[in-house]
Design a protein around this motif. Structure first.
Motif, PDB file in Angstrom:
ATOM      1  N   LEU A  88       0.852  -1.179  -0.029  1.00  0.00           N
ATOM      2  CA  LEU A  88       0.096   0.107   0.016  1.00  0.00           C
ATOM      3  C   LEU A  88       0.775   1.120  -0.094  1.00  0.00           C
ATOM      4  CD1 LEU A  88      -2.729  -0.960   2.797  1.00  0.00           C
ATOM      5  CD2 LEU A  88      -3.094  -0.798   0.393  1.00  0.00           C
ATOM      6  N   PRO A  89       0.472   2.317  -0.536  1.00  0.00           N
ATOM      7  CA  PRO A  89       1.078   3.652  -0.485  1.00  0.00           C
ATOM      8  C   PRO A  89       1.315   3.748   1.202  1.00  0.00           C
ATOM      9  CG  PRO A  89      -0.714   3.981  -1.732  1.00  0.00           C
ATOM     10  CD  PRO A  89      -1.009   2.504  -1.324  1.00  0.00           C
ATOM     11  N   VAL A  90       2.460   4.229   1.555  1.00  0.00           N
ATOM     12  CA  VAL A  90       3.050   4.612   2.863  1.00  0.00           C
ATOM     13  C   VAL A  90       3.182   5.997   3.348  1.00  0.00           C
ATOM     14  CG1 VAL A  90       4.783   3.992   4.555  1.00  0.00           C
ATOM     15  CG2 VAL A  90       4.221   2.357   2.873  1.00  0.00           C
ATOM     16  N   VAL A  91       2.483   6.627   4.098  1.00  0.00           N
ATOM     17  CA  VAL A  91       2.786   7.670   4.575  1.00  0.00           C
ATOM     18  C   VAL A  91       3.686   7.875   5.901  1.00  0.00           C
ATOM     19  CG1 VAL A  91       1.812   9.852   5.851  1.00  0.00           C
ATOM     20  CG2 VAL A  91       0.699   8.822   3.835  1.00  0.00           C
ATOM     21  N   VAL A  92       4.935   8.481   5.837  1.00  0.00           N
ATOM     22  CA  VAL A  92       5.794   8.278   6.879  1.00  0.00           C
ATOM     23  C   VAL A  92       5.867   9.748   7.619  1.00  0.00           C
ATOM     24  CG1 VAL A  92       8.377   8.228   7.458  1.00  0.00           C
ATOM     25  CG2 VAL A  92       7.364   6.943   5.498  1.00  0.00           C
ATOM     26  N   GLU A  93       5.479   9.767   8.784  1.00  0.00           N
ATOM     27  CA  GLU A  93       5.563  10.944   9.690  1.00  0.00           C
ATOM     28  C   GLU A  93       6.820  11.086  10.175  1.00  0.00           C
ATOM     29  OE1 GLU A  93       2.693  10.620  12.912  1.00  0.00           O
ATOM     30  OE2 GLU A  93       0.931  10.771  11.726  1.00  0.00           O
ATOM     31  N   ARG A  94       7.228  12.315  10.517  1.00  0.00           N
ATOM     32  CA  ARG A  94       8.700  12.688  11.086  1.00  0.00           C
ATOM     33  C   ARG A  94       8.387  12.707  12.462  1.00  0.00           C
ATOM     34  NH1 ARG A  94      11.713  16.932  13.237  1.00  0.00           N
ATOM     35  NH2 ARG A  94      10.072  18.101  12.924  1.00  0.00           N
ATOM     36  N   ARG A  95       9.526  11.908  13.424  1.00  0.00           N
ATOM     37  CA  ARG A  95       9.161  12.038  14.835  1.00  0.00           C
ATOM     38  C   ARG A  95       9.696  13.585  14.966  1.00  0.00           C
ATOM     39  NH1 ARG A  95      12.973   8.976  14.886  1.00  0.00           N
ATOM     40  NH2 ARG A  95      14.857  10.134  15.881  1.00  0.00           N
ATOM     41  N   PRO A  96       9.157  14.085  16.193  1.00  0.00           N
ATOM     42  CA  PRO A  96       9.575  15.675  16.517  1.00  0.00           C
ATOM     43  C   PRO A  96      11.078  15.824  16.505  1.00  0.00           C
ATOM     44  CG  PRO A  96       7.800  14.847  17.648  1.00  0.00           C
ATOM     45  CD  PRO A  96       8.245  13.582  16.989  1.00  0.00           C
ATOM     46  N   SER A  97      11.883  14.814  17.213  1.00  0.00           N
ATOM     47  CA  SER A  97      13.452  15.225  17.126  1.00  0.00           C
ATOM     48  C   SER A  97      13.991  14.628  16.042  1.00  0.00           C
ATOM     49  CB  SER A  97      13.919  14.497  18.605  1.00  0.00           C
ATOM     50  OG  SER A  97      13.634  12.962  18.501  1.00  0.00           O
ATOM     51  N   ALA A  98      13.397  14.377  14.902  1.00  0.00           N
ATOM     52  CA  ALA A  98      14.396  13.359  13.964  1.00  0.00           C
ATOM     53  C   ALA A  98      14.711  14.519  13.122  1.00  0.00           C
ATOM     54  CB  ALA A  98      13.318  12.629  13.386  1.00  0.00           C
ATOM     55  N   THR A  99      15.834  14.359  12.556  1.00  0.00           N
ATOM     56  CA  THR A  99      16.537  15.370  11.413  1.00  0.00           C
ATOM     57  C   THR A  99      15.789  14.950  10.203  1.00  0.00           C
ATOM     58  OG1 THR A  99      18.393  13.976  10.954  1.00  0.00           O
ATOM     59  CG2 THR A  99      18.847  15.568  12.815  1.00  0.00           C
ATOM     60  N   LEU A 100      15.976  15.988   9.271  1.00  0.00           N
ATOM     61  CA  LEU A 100      15.666  15.598   7.659  1.00  0.00           C
ATOM     62  C   LEU A 100      16.249  14.225   7.297  1.00  0.00           C
ATOM     63  CD1 LEU A 100      14.188  16.589   5.096  1.00  0.00           C
ATOM     64  CD2 LEU A 100      16.146  17.922   4.494  1.00  0.00           C
ATOM     65  N   GLU A 101      17.514  14.075   7.686  1.00  0.00           N
ATOM     66  CA  GLU A 101      18.299  12.889   7.086  1.00  0.00           C
ATOM     67  C   GLU A 101      17.344  11.566   7.677  1.00  0.00           C
ATOM     68  OE1 GLU A 101      19.855  15.565   8.066  1.00  0.00           O
ATOM     69  OE2 GLU A 101      20.469  16.375   6.147  1.00  0.00           O
ATOM     70  N   GLU A 102      17.291  11.783   9.071  1.00  0.00           N
ATOM     71  CA  GLU A 102      16.494  10.469   9.686  1.00  0.00           C
ATOM     72  C   GLU A 102      15.212  10.188   9.126  1.00  0.00           C
ATOM     73  OE1 GLU A 102      18.763  10.673  14.225  1.00  0.00           O
ATOM     74  OE2 GLU A 102      17.061  11.962  13.818  1.00  0.00           O
ATOM     75  N   TRP A 103      14.261  11.111   8.868  1.00  0.00           N
ATOM     76  CA  TRP A 103      13.166  11.255   8.315  1.00  0.00           C
ATOM     77  C   TRP A 103      13.071  10.517   6.970  1.00  0.00           C
ATOM     78  CZ3 TRP A 103      10.104  16.040   6.570  1.00  0.00           C
ATOM     79  CH2 TRP A 103       8.684  15.777   6.344  1.00  0.00           C
ATOM     80  N   LEU A 104      14.140  11.119   6.205  1.00  0.00           N
ATOM     81  CA  LEU A 104      14.209  10.428   4.788  1.00  0.00           C
ATOM     82  C   LEU A 104      14.733   9.002   4.850  1.00  0.00           C
ATOM     83  CD1 LEU A 104      15.489  13.397   2.579  1.00  0.00           C
ATOM     84  CD2 LEU A 104      13.378  12.923   3.088  1.00  0.00           C
ATOM     85  N   GLY A 105      15.527   8.823   5.649  1.00  0.00           N
ATOM     86  CA  GLY A 105      15.934   7.329   6.044  1.00  0.00           C
ATOM     87  C   GLY A 105      14.959   6.511   6.128  1.00  0.00           C
ATOM     88  N   VAL A 106      14.004   6.832   7.061  1.00  0.00           N
ATOM     89  CA  VAL A 106      12.740   5.892   6.977  1.00  0.00           C
ATOM     90  C   VAL A 106      12.016   5.599   5.592  1.00  0.00           C
ATOM     91  CG1 VAL A 106      10.550   5.227   8.550  1.00  0.00           C
ATOM     92  CG2 VAL A 106      12.394   6.778   9.278  1.00  0.00           C
ATOM     93  N   ALA A 107      11.794   6.658   4.913  1.00  0.00           N
ATOM     94  CA  ALA A 107      11.188   6.353   3.501  1.00  0.00           C
ATOM     95  C   ALA A 107      12.298   5.426   2.955  1.00  0.00           C
ATOM     96  CB  ALA A 107      11.203   7.642   2.781  1.00  0.00           C
TER      97      ALA A 107
END
Length: 283
Positions: A88-107
């Protein structure tokens, strides 16, 4: 431009997220908050659902069009991979303390599982929306459920869509209307569209016309204020030099129209405002 930065478009139910107008998603539910399982799902299903754990994934696969990796679960890599494996399409929320790189890493973990239908979602830092889009090419959503007043700012910041909490009965319709207004008015001004079909083109025209109507109403109101402040009001108080300078400045923003085409349009708008101001003065 490298393939990793090409503009992604994700089909999420009836929405194409990442191209055309920004979208409004108001049927999202979290099974972390609603522990009734299948009893909590509307009969027609939902656009987005967030699992409380891996045990919820079969139900979500059957009843939702997309799945949310909530901010609380972005460090649970086995769950991230299991979510991505649903297809399914996946929506990845950003953890409040996460950096941009960490956020994109989950994707990136989702893509590594063979699922590149990934949308990024931010709740608080609207400045990261544009940066995330530029760095990844992926669509971005703004979850404005906690502050519906951010709708217009989120669209202006480049959000491809807004999430409002439509599963809360009180106020949800008003919240959705405010989100749709932001998508229509702010989107028409700041979000270029290249519709490919006649219905899509007409809908794009309708959004621009709605923005025009709103701006014209505001301009007429300001014209009425000017008439009250001028020593000489009405048609006698027209400043043709200022009006010509106004048209010249507008032509810089609309070079295809140019001064020749803009001048009669602005003259009609100015005259309409003056007529309305006179009508109001005699009431």
């Amino acid at each position: 431009m490298s393939s990793t930065l090409e503009r992604h478009v994700v089909t999420l139910g009836a929405h194409r997220v990442g191209e055309g107008p920004a979208v409004v998603i108001s049927d999202r539910m979290s099974l972390r908050e609603h522990r009734g399982g299948a009893r909590e799902f509307p009969r027609e299903g939902v656009t987005l659902a967030e699992p409380a754990g891996a045990d919820d994934l079969p139900l979500i696969a059957a009843r939702a069009r997309g799945v949310v990796i909530g901010a609380a679960w972005t460090r649970d890599i086995p769950l991230v991979r299991a979510v991505a494996a649903l297809g399914l399409p996946v929506v990845v929320e950003r953890r409040p303390s996460a950096t941009l790189e960490e956020w994109l890493g989950v994707a990136g973990y989702c893509a590594a599982e063979g699922n590149d239908q990934v949308i990024l979602c931010e709740r608080s830092d609207l400045g990261l929306l544009r940066a995330a889009r530029a760095a990844s090419g992926r669509p971005v959503l703004a979850d404005v459920s906690g502050d519906i007043g951010l709708c217009a700012a989120a669209v202006a910041a480049g959000a491809d869509g807004l999430i409002v909490d439509g599963l809360i009965v009180d106020g949800s319709q008003a919240d959705r209307r405010e989100a749709e207004e932001a998508v229509t008015l702010v989107g028409a001004l700041l979000r270029p569209e290249t519709p490919a079909t006649l219905p899509d083109c007409r809908q794009a025209i309708d959004r621009v016309d709605a923005a025009l109507a709103t701006l014209l109403e505001r301009r007429v109101a300001l014209a009425g204020t000017v008439q009250r402040l001028k020593p000489v009001g009405g048609f006698a108080g027209r400043d043709l030099t200022r009006e010509r300078a106004l048209v010249a400045r507008m032509a810089q923003r609309a070079p295809e129209l140019g001064e020749t085409h803009l001048a009669p349009i602005m003259n009609a708008i100015i005259e309409a405002g003056l007529h309305l101001a006179e009508e109001r003065a005699t009431r």
